[in-house]
Design a protein around this motif. Structure first.
Motif, short mmCIF file in Angstrom:
data_model
loop_
_atom_site.label_atom_id
_atom_site.label_comp_id
_atom_site.label_asym_id
_atom_site.label_seq_id
_atom_site.Cartn_x
_atom_site.Cartn_y
_atom_site.Cartn_z
N ASP A 288 14.66 69.36 41.76
CA ASP A 288 14.92 70.79 41.52
C ASP A 288 15.94 70.96 40.40
O ASP A 288 16.71 70.04 40.08
CB ASP A 288 15.46 71.43 42.80
CG ASP A 288 14.42 71.44 43.91
OD1 ASP A 288 13.22 71.32 43.60
OD2 ASP A 288 14.82 71.55 45.08
N TYR B 198 18.83 60.22 49.20
CA TYR B 198 19.52 61.42 48.70
C TYR B 198 20.90 61.52 49.33
O TYR B 198 21.06 61.28 50.54
CB TYR B 198 18.74 62.67 49.08
CG TYR B 198 17.39 62.77 48.42
CD1 TYR B 198 17.24 63.40 47.19
CD2 TYR B 198 16.26 62.22 49.02
CE1 TYR B 198 15.99 63.49 46.58
CE2 TYR B 198 15.02 62.30 48.42
CZ TYR B 198 14.89 62.93 47.20
OH TYR B 198 13.66 63.01 46.60
N HIS C 52 10.43 70.81 47.82
CA HIS C 52 11.77 71.16 48.37
C HIS C 52 12.01 70.49 49.73
O HIS C 52 12.61 71.09 50.62
CB HIS C 52 11.91 72.67 48.55
CG HIS C 52 11.94 73.45 47.26
ND1 HIS C 52 12.47 72.96 46.09
CD2 HIS C 52 11.53 74.71 46.99
CE1 HIS C 52 12.35 73.87 45.15
NE2 HIS C 52 11.79 74.94 45.65
N GLN C 53 11.54 69.27 49.87
CA GLN C 53 11.55 68.67 51.22
C GLN C 53 12.94 68.61 51.86
O GLN C 53 13.10 68.96 53.03
CB GLN C 53 10.94 67.27 51.19
CG GLN C 53 10.96 66.63 52.58
CD GLN C 53 9.93 65.56 52.77
OE1 GLN C 53 9.06 65.39 51.94
NE2 GLN C 53 10.03 64.84 53.86
N VAL C 54 13.94 68.17 51.10
CA VAL C 54 15.26 68.00 51.70
C VAL C 54 15.81 69.36 52.15
O VAL C 54 16.28 69.53 53.29
CB VAL C 54 16.22 67.31 50.71
CG1 VAL C 54 17.61 67.20 51.30
CG2 VAL C 54 15.69 65.93 50.31
N LYS C 55 15.69 70.35 51.27
CA LYS C 55 16.23 71.68 51.60
C LYS C 55 15.50 72.27 52.81
O LYS C 55 16.12 72.90 53.66
CB LYS C 55 16.10 72.60 50.40
CG LYS C 55 17.04 72.19 49.28
CD LYS C 55 16.82 72.99 48.03
CE LYS C 55 17.69 72.39 46.92
NZ LYS C 55 17.19 72.72 45.60
N LEU D 235 22.74 68.26 45.99
CA LEU D 235 21.73 67.24 46.31
C LEU D 235 21.65 66.26 45.14
O LEU D 235 21.53 66.68 43.98
CB LEU D 235 20.39 67.94 46.54
CG LEU D 235 19.20 67.08 46.94
CD1 LEU D 235 19.51 66.28 48.20
CD2 LEU D 235 17.98 67.97 47.19
N1 URA Z 1 14.14 67.79 48.01
C1 URA Z 1 14.58 68.99 47.58
O1 URA Z 1 14.67 69.94 48.35
N2 URA Z 1 14.90 69.09 46.28
C2 URA Z 1 14.83 68.08 45.40
O2 URA Z 1 15.15 68.25 44.23
C3 URA Z 1 14.37 66.83 45.87
C4 URA Z 1 14.03 66.71 47.19
#
Ligand code: URA
Length: 236
Positions: free
Chosen positions: A103, A133, A185-188, A201
């Protein structure tokens, strides 16, 4: 620079990395006048590679890692903002594409290449290449996160459950997360399950690759050793 035979074949023909073994068994590949015998044979720009009687021309493969700063778009063109490609000085930069976007405000390790087969392989969840991450959150973390992330979270938009993810809580507001896939946006979205906003992040590693001393905004070519290890990981 040299390339492994299977990588060379996947870059320069319609066949994939995994087809190469069969092509060798069928005696369809000739290297410098001799039948190829192993997917691991090295091909340089001086090697004559003949497949089914046709000479393949060598496109110099490029594999770069970049330490992406905040405020840069993971794209090759953007009308409003600088792109990751603007940060790269390489004679073949216009051939490159991104293997795994980050992102706008995410920082850290990004890979760029002109080798489509390699980047496809690297991003397949089946490859199980672990991405790590470092995350800073707006609310305190607790052990429930660890259990839920390990179990997987249902994403209704894609109708999937995320694969088991490893969460290591480093302090009240910081954690290290390991994923083997890369949904939008997996991590978010995973922390969103707990209504916990991601404040920063950073991708620290992808498989065996890590940024180490690479300065923010700088890029460098992967070493042959890094590339071989990555391919072995990606071939499993
Ligand atoms: N997950 C996210 O939400 N943002 C990133 O940039 C990468 C992984």
């Amino acid at each position: 620079m040299s390339s492994r035979l299977d990588r060379f074949i996947s870059q320069n023909s319609v066949f994939s990395l995994s087809d190469t073994r069969l092509l060798i068994a069928q005696k369809r590949i000739v290297l410098d006048g001799h039948l190829a015998h192993s997917i691991q044979q090295k091909v340089t720009k001086f090697t004559q590679v003949v497949l089914d009687g046709k000479c393949l021309t060598y496109k110099t493969p490029v594999y770069l890692m970049l330490n992406k700063p905040r405020g840069v778009v993971s794209a090759t063109k953007d009308l409003k903002h600088p792109t990751v490609l603007d940060l790269i000085q390489h004679p073949q930069k216009n051939e490159l594409h991104i293997a795994g976007r980050l992102d706008f405000n995410t920082t850290g390790l990004m890979l760029l290449t002109n080798d489509g087969a390699w980047s496809r392989k690297m991003s397949l969840p089946e490859t199980k290449l672990e991405k790590t991450y470092e995350v800073t959150l707006s609310k305190p973390l607790n052990d429930d996160y660890v259990a839920v992330f390990r179990e997987g979270i249902y994403f209704s938009y894609e109708n999937i459950t995320t694969r088991p993810a490893g969460l290591e809580i480093l302090s009240e507001y910081t954690a290290r997360l390991s994923l083997v896939e890369g949904k939008y946006h997996q991590v978010k979205r995973m922390f969103g399950f707990f209504q916990n906003q991601v404040l920063s992040l950073h991708r620290a590693s992808v498989g065996n690759l890590s940024l180490e001393a690479l300065e923010v905004g700088k890029s460098r070519a992967l070493t042959e050793e890094e590339l071989d290890l990555t391919c072995e990981g990606a071939a499993q």
